[in-house]
Write an enzyme that holds these catalytic residues in place. Sequence first.
Site, PDB file in Angstrom:
ATOM      1  CG  ASN A   1     -43.959  29.849  32.698  1.00 33.36           C
ATOM      2  OD1 ASN A   1     -43.966  31.078  32.738  1.00 33.36           O
ATOM      3  ND2 ASN A   1     -43.761  29.097  33.767  1.00 33.36           N
TER       4      ASN A   1
ATOM      5  CG  HIS B   1     -35.769  23.911   5.599  1.00 36.25           C
ATOM      6  ND1 HIS B   1     -36.414  24.742   4.719  1.00 36.25           N
ATOM      7  CD2 HIS B   1     -35.802  24.537   6.795  1.00 36.25           C
ATOM      8  CE1 HIS B   1     -36.813  25.827   5.351  1.00 36.25           C
ATOM      9  NE2 HIS B   1     -36.459  25.716   6.622  1.00 36.25           N
TER      10      HIS B   1
ATOM     11  CB  ALA C   1     -35.899  21.186  32.713  1.00 37.38           C
TER      12      ALA C   1
ATOM     13  NE  ARG D   1     -31.465   6.776  24.600  1.00 34.70           N
ATOM     14  CZ  ARG D   1     -30.607   7.619  24.024  1.00 34.70           C
ATOM     15  NH1 ARG D   1     -30.359   8.773  24.599  1.00 34.70           N
ATOM     16  NH2 ARG D   1     -30.005   7.325  22.898  1.00 34.70           N
TER      17      ARG D   1
END
Length: 191
Positions: free
Chosen positions: A93, A123, A166, A186
Amino acid sequence: MDLDSELNDLLAAMDAGERITGDSPLHAVMHATSQEAQRITGELNGGYHEPARVRELLSALTGREVDETVTLFPPLTSDFGKNLRIGKRVFINSGCRFQDQGGVSIGDDCLIGHNAVFATLNHDIDPAHRADMVPAPIRLGSNVWLGANVTVLPGVTIGENSVVGAGSVVTKDVPANTVAVGSPARVVRTL
């Protein structure tokens, strides 16, 4: 050495999880490849394209043919492109971001929600080496569904048939056939 050979060396190093130092020749190849990715995604995101043209541009970005069953709703950003692998019958999407230097593999039949982020580089924590990059792949098994605004961090594997809710931030592997939500994500249910 030509750019294709240098790119293959870089991909081999990243796929092996090797540190890419900030001042190395491999870093320069990464930067050059990123410039090409920006050019291609700029064209992709610059206006309307028929679905076949979207797949052509996605194929140019990844350096491999994208299956005709793949659907992408732009815009899409990719920092690199050449270490992104997309299976069949995948839907991506709009607004998704791929930092794919470390490798992103999306299995068949996956659904990727709006604004998902795939981050495959870290990093170095040591300030003296902060410009160094450490790649780790992200792997999605077949039939995975990522909800809108999911962020997947380096080194994560999401098992087949799993769902990530989401807004979740996936910091660790998600087993197959589960539902994971939250930040950090989780497992809350088995399918």
